[in-house]
Design a protein around this motif. Structure first.
Motif, short mmCIF file in Angstrom:
data_model
loop_
_atom_site.label_atom_id
_atom_site.label_comp_id
_atom_site.label_asym_id
_atom_site.label_seq_id
_atom_site.Cartn_x
_atom_site.Cartn_y
_atom_site.Cartn_z
N ILE A 109 0.81 -1.28 -0.18
CA ILE A 109 0.04 -0.08 0.08
C ILE A 109 0.97 1.17 -0.16
O ILE A 109 0.70 2.00 -0.67
N ALA A 110 1.72 1.37 0.92
CA ALA A 110 2.70 2.40 0.99
C ALA A 110 4.11 1.83 1.63
O ALA A 110 4.08 1.10 2.60
N GLU A 111 5.09 2.24 0.84
CA GLU A 111 6.42 1.77 1.25
C GLU A 111 7.34 2.86 1.02
O GLU A 111 7.53 3.39 0.16
N LEU A 112 8.47 3.02 2.30
CA LEU A 112 9.25 4.23 2.10
C LEU A 112 10.44 3.28 1.68
O LEU A 112 10.99 2.72 2.21
N GLY A 149 18.82 5.22 14.56
CA GLY A 149 18.75 6.06 13.51
C GLY A 149 17.36 6.69 13.15
O GLY A 149 16.43 6.20 13.92
N ASN A 150 17.39 7.55 12.39
CA ASN A 150 15.94 8.03 11.87
C ASN A 150 15.61 7.41 10.60
O ASN A 150 16.27 6.71 9.85
N TYR A 151 14.14 7.97 10.05
CA TYR A 151 13.95 7.25 8.78
C TYR A 151 14.76 7.77 7.80
O TYR A 151 15.35 9.12 7.96
N GLY A 152 14.64 7.40 6.44
CA GLY A 152 15.78 7.75 5.68
C GLY A 152 15.02 8.95 4.58
O GLY A 152 13.86 9.24 4.78
N ASN A 153 15.94 9.11 3.57
CA ASN A 153 15.51 10.21 2.47
C ASN A 153 15.31 9.39 1.11
O ASN A 153 16.16 9.02 0.36
N TYR A 154 13.79 8.70 0.98
CA TYR A 154 13.66 7.84 0.23
C TYR A 154 12.19 8.30 -0.46
O TYR A 154 11.60 8.90 -0.02
N PRO A 155 11.95 7.81 -1.60
CA PRO A 155 10.55 7.95 -2.13
C PRO A 155 9.48 7.11 -1.47
O PRO A 155 10.01 6.14 -1.00
N VAL A 156 8.36 7.43 -1.44
CA VAL A 156 7.11 6.57 -1.10
C VAL A 156 6.78 6.07 -2.43
O VAL A 156 6.37 6.51 -3.45
N ASN A 157 6.72 4.55 -2.32
CA ASN A 157 6.02 3.70 -3.21
C ASN A 157 4.73 3.38 -2.87
O ASN A 157 4.42 3.25 -1.64
N ILE A 158 3.72 3.65 -3.69
CA ILE A 158 2.20 3.54 -3.56
C ILE A 158 1.70 2.59 -4.33
O ILE A 158 1.65 2.44 -5.69
N GLY A 159 0.99 1.51 -3.87
CA GLY A 159 0.15 0.49 -4.46
C GLY A 159 1.20 -0.59 -5.10
O GLY A 159 0.61 -1.56 -5.57
#
Length: 263
Positions: A129-132, A209-219
């Motif tokens: 559904i959503a993935e960083l 660590g913190n969350y990264g600098n990535y796109p979010v993939n949707i679907g």
């Protein structure tokens, strides 16, 4: 008594008709808000041209949070279809190769995350559904919201350690639900709420660590390469903070109204 009354009034107010998810980003919070019910925010082509229309593909959906993290699909055959049923609008993903991908979102100053989605799942299996990032399994400092198996929703989070999975069981296909994922890396917490109730949680070590600098993939995962959703997305909000109780209540109520779900 004054403090309790003020809190109850705040919850009632933000959960009322005047609530907009834009308020979740009013303090400059990083993230994105995608709203298929707003046709003006979508276009058929990935360059933001040709107005969206029901039963036509969507190659561009604007980020309404104000952060500019718009999501696109450059390949024509991989674009989800804008649909409407009973006055509700959604993006329909084909379960084959459809997917949208945001611009990179810099969450490197955030170790907290809130993810809200209105989703229908039509066939069983592992469906994103959503993935960083392109793969939360391969990359550190990410999250993912997925369906797995035949009846399980999952929200997973990680720092520089392994993914920690919060599961909610008993949602056999077809199922339509409002999903909320809440996590903190340093707090080693991941929570999954379904239709307004907490249904899964995990407190295993997520690493540092913190969350990264990535796109979010949707679907889908990795721009339609795998784990493609066979179903619908009615709305998606990703926010790089841990939302408070009143914000969760208001946002879930808003998402339920867009999805046709009773909380």
């Amino acid at each position: 008594m004054i403090g309790i009354g003020a809190t109850l009034f705040k919850i009632a107010f933000v959960g009322g008709r005047g609530f907009s998810p834009a308020s979740l980003f009013a303090g400059g919070e990083r993230g994105a808000w995608y709203d298929p019910s707003d046709l003006s925010s979508m276009f058929q082509l990935s360059d933001g041209t040709v107005a969206a229309a029901v039963n036509q593909p969507v190659g561009y959906i604007a980020d309404k949070s104000g952060n500019g993290n718009h999501a696109i699909q450059a390949t024509a055959t991989k674009r989800p279809i804008l649909k409407e049923s009973g006055g509700l609008y959604y993006l329909e993903f084909d379960g084959v190769d459809d997917g949208l991908v945001s611009s990179s979102i810099d969450f490197t100053n955030n170790d907290e995350m809130s993810v809200f989605a209105g989703v229908r799942l039509d066939t069983a299996g592992t469906k994103a559904i959503a993935e960083l990032s392109d793969s939360a399994s391969s990359n550190t400092n990410t999250f993912r919201l997925t369906a797995i198996s035949s009846n399980i929703w999952r929200y997973a989070s990680r720092g520089d350690s392994a993914l920690r999975n919060a599961n909610a069981n008993g949602y056999s296909v077809p199922t339509t639900d409002v999903l909320t994922g809440l996590s903190t890396i340093s707090g080693d917490s991941a929570i999954l709420r379904v239709d307004g109730s907490e249904e899964g949680s995990v407190t295993q070590d997520q690493g540092a660590g913190n969350y990264g600098n990535y796109p979010v993939n949707i679907g889908s995962r990795n721009n339609g390469a795998s784990q493609v959703l066979d179903g619908r997305i009615y709305g998606l909000i990703v926010r790089g903070v841990l939302s408070g109780a009143s914000e969760i209540t208001a946002t879930e109520s808003y998402m339920a109204s867009k999805t046709g779900v009773s909380l």
